[in-house]
Every structure is written in C-alpha cells, then in structure tokens.
Design a protein around this motif. Structure first.
Motif, PDB file in Angstrom:
ATOM      1  N   LEU A   1      14.369  -5.678  -8.358  1.00  0.00           N
ATOM      2  CA  LEU A   1      13.493  -5.432  -7.206  1.00  0.00           C
ATOM      3  C   LEU A   1      13.714  -4.051  -6.595  1.00  0.00           C
ATOM      4  O   LEU A   1      12.790  -3.472  -6.036  1.00  0.00           O
ATOM      5  N   GLU A   2      14.928  -3.544  -6.671  1.00  0.00           N
ATOM      6  CA  GLU A   2      15.190  -2.231  -6.080  1.00  0.00           C
ATOM      7  C   GLU A   2      14.998  -1.086  -7.067  1.00  0.00           C
ATOM      8  O   GLU A   2      14.953   0.068  -6.666  1.00  0.00           O
ATOM      9  N   LYS A   3      14.861  -1.411  -8.341  1.00  0.00           N
ATOM     10  CA  LYS A   3      14.691  -0.380  -9.364  1.00  0.00           C
ATOM     11  C   LYS A   3      13.260  -0.233  -9.860  1.00  0.00           C
ATOM     12  O   LYS A   3      12.861   0.827 -10.313  1.00  0.00           O
TER      13      LYS A   3
ATOM     14  N   GLU B   1       0.822  -1.215   0.000  1.00  0.00           N
ATOM     15  CA  GLU B   1       0.000   0.000   0.000  1.00  0.00           C
ATOM     16  C   GLU B   1       0.854   1.262   0.000  1.00  0.00           C
ATOM     17  O   GLU B   1       0.478   2.276  -0.592  1.00  0.00           O
ATOM     18  N   LEU B   2       2.011   1.191   0.612  1.00  0.00           N
ATOM     19  CA  LEU B   2       2.914   2.334   0.586  1.00  0.00           C
ATOM     20  C   LEU B   2       3.599   2.445  -0.775  1.00  0.00           C
ATOM     21  O   LEU B   2       3.705   3.537  -1.339  1.00  0.00           O
ATOM     22  N   LEU B   3       4.042   1.315  -1.313  1.00  0.00           N
ATOM     23  CA  LEU B   3       4.757   1.330  -2.591  1.00  0.00           C
ATOM     24  C   LEU B   3       3.897   1.882  -3.723  1.00  0.00           C
ATOM     25  O   LEU B   3       4.410   2.565  -4.615  1.00  0.00           O
TER      26      LEU B   3
ATOM     27  N   SER C   1      18.476   3.438  -1.103  1.00  0.00           N
ATOM     28  CA  SER C   1      17.162   3.874  -1.570  1.00  0.00           C
ATOM     29  C   SER C   1      16.066   3.088  -0.859  1.00  0.00           C
ATOM     30  O   SER C   1      16.328   2.044  -0.240  1.00  0.00           O
ATOM     31  N   ILE C   2      14.849   3.556  -0.998  1.00  0.00           N
ATOM     32  CA  ILE C   2      13.699   2.798  -0.499  1.00  0.00           C
ATOM     33  C   ILE C   2      13.680   1.441  -1.193  1.00  0.00           C
ATOM     34  O   ILE C   2      13.477   0.404  -0.565  1.00  0.00           O
TER      35      ILE C   2
ATOM     36  N   TYR D   1      11.177   5.749  -5.517  1.00  0.00           N
ATOM     37  CA  TYR D   1      11.458   4.379  -5.125  1.00  0.00           C
ATOM     38  C   TYR D   1      12.935   4.027  -5.301  1.00  0.00           C
ATOM     39  O   TYR D   1      13.544   3.441  -4.414  1.00  0.00           O
ATOM     40  N   TYR D   2      13.515   4.382  -6.442  1.00  0.00           N
ATOM     41  CA  TYR D   2      14.869   3.880  -6.719  1.00  0.00           C
ATOM     42  C   TYR D   2      16.004   4.867  -6.490  1.00  0.00           C
ATOM     43  O   TYR D   2      17.158   4.469  -6.424  1.00  0.00           O
TER      44      TYR D   2
END
Length: 164
Positions: A71-73, A15-17, A36-37, A25-26
C-alpha cells in the motif's frame, strides 16, 4: 450520512494520488524526512480496513491491523484499496468494543461503528493535511484548496468570510 462523508474524503485522496508518480508516492519526502506520502496513505487505509474487517466480530483493535507495505509502495494498489473500502463502508451502526493494544485480554472501551467511522474520517483529514505539505514540494501536483482541511474549518472560514 457518515459513510458518504468518508467515501468522499477517500475520493479526494484518490484524485490526488492519480497525479503522483510512483517515485513521488513511495520515496521519503523531503518535507517529512522520515516518511513518504505512501506511508501516510497506507496508515489511513489500514485503519479503515481494520474497522471493516473487524466489524462482524464487534471487537476493534487498530493495533492489530495488517501492515501491507504494498500500500505504501504501489499507488495503483492503494487506489484499488480505496475503491474496495468505499464499496464496503456503508454498514449499519452497531455497538463495538475498542481495544487499544495487542492484548485482547485488556479491558475494552464501548464504542459504535459510526463513532469509529467518525474517528477514521478525522484521522484521514489529519493525514491528508500532512500529505498536502509534502505535495506542495511537487510542482506537477495540483492540490485542491480544501484538501486536508476539516469540514468544520471550511464551514467556520466561510462564516467568517460572509460576515466581512
């Protein structure tokens, strides 16, 4: 049930993403300065994924997890991974052996699936607390009051409030 708690925690993360732009995000967070988040989300998800993929073998080693930079990008990919984890997490408890480094010849530690789920749940909450700090600097993001707060802390705070 523990798997439901994990699934609920991951849903809070989802829900936050959904609120974050890909850039928020990245990109390296001004709060973290070195991460980063997305990197925190990747770390959370990879530990869950590691537990699930190594469950059948009975040998868990978080150090050998796949480090998937997508996943992080890519927040959409991270959301898909969350759904995948949620769909697979409800497994039976069983004995496992936990290894702490990349050498499978080292002595393992006896554990169980439920114990490792609890570890992953607490690990997720911890990283969500960090993500919360980064999101405070993003005005468009609405952060739930208890995001990144352990259920035991919520319960304790509630008890204190009811006594006053």
């Amino acid at each position: 049930m523990l798997s439901n708690s994990c699934s609920d925690q991951l849903e809070e993360l989802s829900e936050l993403l959904i609120q974050l732009s890909p850039l928020d995000y990245y990109q390296i967070s001004s709060v973290f300065r070195t991460s980063s988040i997305g990197q925190h989300v990747r770390h959370i998800l990879e530990l869950f994924e590691c537990l699930l993929t190594q469950y059948e073998s009975g040998k868990i080693n978080y150090d050998t997890r796949k480090r998937d930079l997508r996943l992080e990008k890519d927040p959409v990919f991270a959301l898909e991974k969350i759904r995948e984890i949620q769909s697979k997490i409800n497994l039976s408890d069983k004995d496992l052996i936990l290894f702490q480094d990349q050498n499978r010849e080292s002595e393992g530690i006896k554990t169980t699936y439920f114990r490792e789920l609890l570890y992953n749940l607490e690990h997720c909450v911890h990283h969500q607390a960090l993500i919360r700090l980064a999101c405070i600097a993003i005005p468009e993001v609405s952060i739930p009051e208890n995001f990144g707060v352990a259920k035991s802390t919520i319960h304790y705070t509630s008890q204190l409030s009811s006594k006053n």
